[in-house]
Design an enzyme around this catalytic site. Structure first.
Site, PDB file in Angstrom:
ATOM      1  N   HIS A  39      39.467  44.208  39.629  1.00 10.68           N
ATOM      2  CA  HIS A  39      40.608  43.943  40.515  1.00 10.68           C
ATOM      3  C   HIS A  39      40.291  44.190  41.979  1.00 10.68           C
ATOM      4  O   HIS A  39      39.467  45.046  42.308  1.00 10.68           O
ATOM      5  CB  HIS A  39      41.793  44.841  40.113  1.00 10.68           C
ATOM      6  CG  HIS A  39      42.691  44.176  39.133  1.00 10.68           C
ATOM      7  ND1 HIS A  39      43.947  43.734  39.443  1.00 10.68           N
ATOM      8  CD2 HIS A  39      42.492  43.837  37.830  1.00 10.68           C
ATOM      9  CE1 HIS A  39      44.496  43.158  38.383  1.00 10.68           C
ATOM     10  NE2 HIS A  39      43.629  43.205  37.389  1.00 10.68           N
ATOM     11  N   GLU A 108      44.139  36.187  38.921  1.00 12.49           N
ATOM     12  CA  GLU A 108      45.477  36.654  39.286  1.00 12.49           C
ATOM     13  C   GLU A 108      45.600  36.622  40.802  1.00 12.49           C
ATOM     14  O   GLU A 108      44.649  36.970  41.511  1.00 12.49           O
ATOM     15  CB  GLU A 108      45.671  38.097  38.805  1.00 12.49           C
ATOM     16  CG  GLU A 108      45.688  38.215  37.299  1.00 12.49           C
ATOM     17  CD  GLU A 108      45.586  39.658  36.831  1.00 12.49           C
ATOM     18  OE1 GLU A 108      45.505  40.577  37.671  1.00 12.49           O
ATOM     19  OE2 GLU A 108      45.577  39.853  35.609  1.00 12.49           O
TER      20      GLU A 108
END
Ligand SMILES: C[C@H](OP(=O)(O)OC[C@@H](O)[C@@H](O)[C@@H](O)CN1c2cc(O)ccc2Cc2c1[nH]c(=O)[nH]c2=O)C(=O)N[C@@H](CCC(=O)N[C@@H](CCC(=O)O)C(=O)O)C(=O)O
Ligand SMILES: CCCCCC(=O)CC
Length: 330
Positions: A39, A108
Site C-alpha cells: 500500500h 485501489e
C-alpha cells in the site's frame, strides 16, 4: 489439495518492525506462509502505517527460515512499472529459492491516485493487469533481451540479469466474477478477499475454474487463497470492535469511486455496524471458535488462508494457532 495456513503481517496496521516480529512468531508457531499488504495509503488513518512492502519482505525473509512469502497484493500497473516488479520478485526468489511468490491485482485508488493522479475504470485496470503479467512473464522466461510494444507497456531490449532457477508463482486477485475468471485464465493461483462462503461457492470459484479451463489448465491443481481478517478474544464484542481498522474494506463504494484519502475511508469505516463485521470477518473467543471459522471457508473451497490478525492481544492471536493449525490441516 492440502490446506495451507498463512499469516498476513500488515504494515498498514502495524509498524514494520512489529509486523516483522509477528512474522517470525507466526513461522515458529507453524504458519506455512507470510503475506504482506502493498500500500501507499492505508485503509484507516488513526494510528495507521504504510511501509513499503518489498523493502519489508527482504528483511522478513532474512529473519525467517522456511515460510513462503508473497505480497497480498501488488498492483503492477500504475505506480509501479511491471518490468521493475518482475525484477524485484526475480531477485527475491533467487536469494530465497522456493520461498517467494507474488500476488497481483487491478489496484485501489488509495495507492495509485496519490502518486499518479490517474484512476482508469475497472475493465481498463483489469486489461492493464493482464498485459503487466505478460510483461513480467516475458522477462522472467526469456534468455534473450525482450522488445515488446503493448497497449500500455513497452520493453526495448530489456533483459533481467538476475533470475531465480524457477518461475515466481503468481496469484491473481479476483473479487468480482470477471476478476475471478481472469485469475483462472492468467494466474497460477486465485487470490481473493473476505468473501462470504456462499459467494465463494457460487460465484468466485466457479468463475475462477471457468477461466482456468479456458486456458487449458486443471483448476484442481491451482490454489484458492483468501485474505480474511480475524480477531480472537475471550470477550466476543471486544474482538469484533478490534476489527474496526479494516471495516472500510466492507464499504463497496470504496472500490467504485476514486477514494484515496485515508481520513475519508475512516469516516465510512466508523459507520460500519457489528453485524456486517461479524458476517465478513472471523471472530472467535477461543481456538475451538477459530477452527470452526476456518472450516466454514474450507467447505466453500478455500485452500490457502491469509489470516490478518486484528486481535486485541496480537501475540495471543498468533499463539492460538499452535492449537488451531494441527486441527485444520488435512
Ligand atoms: C473491483 C473488482 O475488481 P476485481 O478485478 O475483481 O478485483 C480488484 C482487486 O483485485 C484489486 O482492487 C486489488 O488491487 C485489491 N487488493 C487486494 C485484493 C485481494 O484479493 C487480496 C488482498 C488485497 C490487498 C491489496 C489490494 N490492492 C492493493 O493495491 N494493495 C493491496 O495490498 C470488481 O468488483 N470487479 C467486477 C467488475 C466491477 C465493474 O466493472 N464495475 C463497474 C460497473 C459495472 C456495472 O455497473 O455494470 C464500475 O465499478 O465502474 C468483476 O466482475 O470483475
Ligand atoms: C475488500 C478489501 C480488499 C482490499 C484489501 C486491502 O487492500 C487490504 C490490504
Amino acid at each position: 489439495m492440502k490446506t495451507q495456513i498463512g499469516y498476513f503481517a500488515s504494515i498498514e496496521q502495524y509498524r514494520p518492525m512489529d509486523a516483522l516480529e509477528q512474522a517470525v512468531r507466526a513461522e515458529n508457531d507453524g504458519f506455512d506462509s507470510i503475506w504482506v499488504d502493498d500500500h501507499f495509503h492505508p485503509w484507516y488513518h488513526t494510528n495507521a502505517q504504510a511501509g513499503q512492502a518489498w523493502a519489508w519482505m527482504g528483511a522478513a525473509l532474512q529473519a525467517t527460515k522456511k515460510a513462503f512469502f508473497s505480497t497480498c497484493i501488488t498492483c503492477p500497473i500504475m505506480r509501479y512499472n511491471p518490468a521493475v516488479v518482475a525484477q524485484t520478485f526475480a531477485t527475491l526468489r533467487q536469494m530465497y529459492p522456493g520461498r517467494v511468490g507474488i500476488a497481483v491485482g487491478a489496484g485501489e485508488a488509495l495507492n495509485e491516485v496519490p502518486v499518479t493522479g490517474e484512476w482508469p475504470s475497472v475493465p481498463v485496470r483489469q486489461d492493464m493487469t493482464v498485459e503487466a503479467i505478460e510483461v513480467m512473464r516475458k522477462l522472467w522466461e526469456s534468455n534473450e533481451p525482450v522488445s515488446f510494444k503493448g497497449k500500455y507497456y513497452t520493453l526495448d531490449n530489456a533483459f533481467l540479469y538476475t533470475k531465480p532457477d524457477d518461475e515466481v508463482p503468481l496469484y491473481f486477485s479476483g473479487m468480482g466474477p470477471k476478476g475471478a475468471q481472469l485469475a483462472g485464465k492468467y494466474g497460477d493461483h486465485l487470490m481473493t478477499v473476505s468473501a462470504e462462503p456462499s459467494v465463494l461457492k457460487t460465484v468466485t470459484i466457479p468463475n475462477f475454474e471457468k477461466g482456468a479451463r479456458e486456458a487449458g489448465k486443471d483448476p484442481s491443481k491451482m490454489e484458492r487463497a483468501m485474505l480474511v481478517w480475524y480477531a480472537v478474544d475471550p470477550d466476543y464484542e471486544k474482538a469484533v470492535e478490534a476489527l474496526r481498522f479494516w471495516s472500510g474494506c466492507l464499504v463497496p463504494s470504496m472500490f467504485k469511486y476514486r477514494v484515496c484519502n485515508a481520513k475519508e475511508v475512516e469516516l465510512h469505516a466508523n459507520l460500519v455496524g457489528h453485524d456486517m463485521m461479524k458476517g465478513n470477518f472471523m471472530i472467535a473467543t477461543d481456538a475451538e471458535g477459530m477452527i470452526k471459522e476456518i472450516e466454514r471457508f474450507k467447505a466453500a473451497g478455500i485452500t490457502h488462508f491469509c489470516l490478518g490478525n486484528s486481535s486485541p492481544d496480537v501475540n495471543a492471536g498468533i499463539d492460538i494457532f499452535k492449537e488451531v493449525i494441527p486441527a485444520v490441516k488435512d
